[in-house]
Design a protein around this motif. Structure first.
Motif, short mmCIF file in Angstrom:
data_model
loop_
_atom_site.label_atom_id
_atom_site.label_comp_id
_atom_site.label_asym_id
_atom_site.label_seq_id
_atom_site.Cartn_x
_atom_site.Cartn_y
_atom_site.Cartn_z
N PHE A 24 24.96 -8.01 -28.78
CA PHE A 24 23.67 -8.55 -28.35
C PHE A 24 23.81 -9.49 -27.15
N HIS A 25 24.89 -10.28 -27.12
CA HIS A 25 25.15 -11.12 -25.94
C HIS A 25 25.35 -10.23 -24.71
N ALA A 26 26.10 -9.15 -24.88
CA ALA A 26 26.36 -8.24 -23.75
C ALA A 26 25.06 -7.57 -23.28
N ALA A 27 24.23 -7.14 -24.22
CA ALA A 27 22.95 -6.50 -23.84
C ALA A 27 22.07 -7.50 -23.10
N GLY A 28 21.99 -8.71 -23.59
CA GLY A 28 21.22 -9.74 -22.90
C GLY A 28 21.78 -10.06 -21.54
N PHE A 29 23.08 -10.04 -21.43
CA PHE A 29 23.77 -10.31 -20.17
C PHE A 29 23.48 -9.22 -19.15
N VAL A 30 23.57 -7.97 -19.56
CA VAL A 30 23.39 -6.84 -18.64
C VAL A 30 21.93 -6.65 -18.26
N PHE A 31 21.03 -6.74 -19.24
CA PHE A 31 19.64 -6.39 -18.98
C PHE A 31 18.74 -7.56 -18.57
N SER A 32 19.20 -8.81 -18.79
CA SER A 32 18.32 -9.94 -18.45
C SER A 32 19.07 -11.13 -17.86
N TRP A 33 20.26 -10.89 -17.32
CA TRP A 33 21.11 -11.96 -16.77
C TRP A 33 21.30 -13.07 -17.80
N GLY A 34 21.34 -12.71 -19.06
CA GLY A 34 21.60 -13.66 -20.12
C GLY A 34 20.38 -14.39 -20.67
N LEU A 35 19.18 -14.08 -20.18
CA LEU A 35 17.99 -14.79 -20.64
C LEU A 35 17.71 -14.56 -22.12
N PHE A 36 18.04 -13.37 -22.63
CA PHE A 36 17.79 -13.10 -24.04
C PHE A 36 18.99 -13.42 -24.92
N SER A 37 20.02 -14.00 -24.35
CA SER A 37 21.20 -14.37 -25.15
C SER A 37 20.96 -15.58 -26.03
N PHE A 38 19.82 -16.24 -25.86
CA PHE A 38 19.54 -17.38 -26.73
C PHE A 38 19.34 -16.93 -28.17
N ILE A 39 18.93 -15.68 -28.38
CA ILE A 39 18.72 -15.19 -29.75
C ILE A 39 20.05 -15.08 -30.50
N PRO A 40 21.06 -14.38 -29.95
CA PRO A 40 22.35 -14.39 -30.66
C PRO A 40 23.01 -15.77 -30.66
N LEU A 41 22.69 -16.60 -29.66
CA LEU A 41 23.24 -17.96 -29.63
C LEU A 41 22.79 -18.75 -30.86
N ILE A 42 21.52 -18.64 -31.21
CA ILE A 42 21.00 -19.34 -32.39
C ILE A 42 21.72 -18.85 -33.65
N ILE A 43 21.93 -17.55 -33.73
CA ILE A 43 22.65 -16.99 -34.89
C ILE A 43 24.09 -17.48 -34.90
N ASN A 44 24.73 -17.58 -33.72
CA ASN A 44 26.08 -18.13 -33.65
C ASN A 44 26.13 -19.53 -34.24
N TYR A 45 25.18 -20.37 -33.86
CA TYR A 45 25.14 -21.74 -34.39
C TYR A 45 24.92 -21.75 -35.90
N LEU A 46 24.04 -20.88 -36.37
CA LEU A 46 23.73 -20.87 -37.80
C LEU A 46 24.87 -20.32 -38.66
N LYS A 47 25.61 -19.36 -38.15
CA LYS A 47 26.63 -18.68 -38.95
C LYS A 47 28.06 -19.15 -38.69
N ARG A 48 28.26 -20.03 -37.71
CA ARG A 48 29.61 -20.49 -37.40
C ARG A 48 30.26 -21.18 -38.59
N ASP A 49 29.53 -22.02 -39.29
CA ASP A 49 30.11 -22.72 -40.45
C ASP A 49 30.44 -21.78 -41.60
N ASP A 50 29.71 -20.67 -41.71
CA ASP A 50 30.01 -19.69 -42.75
C ASP A 50 31.37 -19.03 -42.53
N ALA A 51 31.82 -19.02 -41.28
CA ALA A 51 33.10 -18.39 -40.94
C ALA A 51 34.24 -19.40 -40.86
N ALA A 52 33.99 -20.63 -41.29
CA ALA A 52 35.02 -21.67 -41.23
C ALA A 52 36.26 -21.23 -42.00
#
Length: 120
Positions: A24-52
């Motif tokens: 999803f980061h790659a798709a946002g990067f290619v198709f919107s210069w990263g503008l839509f990468s905030f969506i997977p970014l939020i998920i990264n923040y929410l799920k990072r502790d689950d992967a501790a």
């Protein structure tokens, strides 16, 4: 002597999520210069502790840092482009930051696929 394969469902689930987030980061990067990468970014923040405690935690951190540094340098590049003399600086900045982000996505994806942590 028999070998037994043990699957850790928590780790496998975290790895699959990180894989999809790279996509999803790659798709946002290619198709919107990263503008839509905030969506997977939020998920990264929410799920990072689950992967501790797993190598996947480093991938969430890698994706988060990649997003913020890409945003910072893209903003600098675009600001330079909108100044008269800055185009000479802004366009190369945007080109370099684009290549850098592509490298970070590819390296992260390959290391995740090889079950490797991203070095800090």
């Amino acid at each position: 002597m028999s070998q037994e394969i043990v699957f850790d469902t928590r780790l496998e689930s975290a790895k699959n999520l990180a894989w999809w987030l790279y996509l999803f980061h790659a798709a946002g990067f290619v198709f919107s210069w990263g503008l839509f990468s905030f969506i997977p970014l939020i998920i990264n923040y929410l799920k990072r502790d689950d992967a501790a405690g797993t190598f996947v935690h480093s991938h969430h951190t890698w994706q988060i840092r990649s997003f913020w540094w890409f945003l910072f340098w893209s903003a600098i590049g675009w600001i330079c482009i909108f100044t008269f003399f800055g185009m000479v600086i802004g366009i190369p900045i945007l080109g370099i930051v684009w290549i850098w982000k592509a490298y970070r996505l590819i390296k992260g994806f390959l290391d995740l696929n090889d079950n490797k942590a991203i070095p800090a």
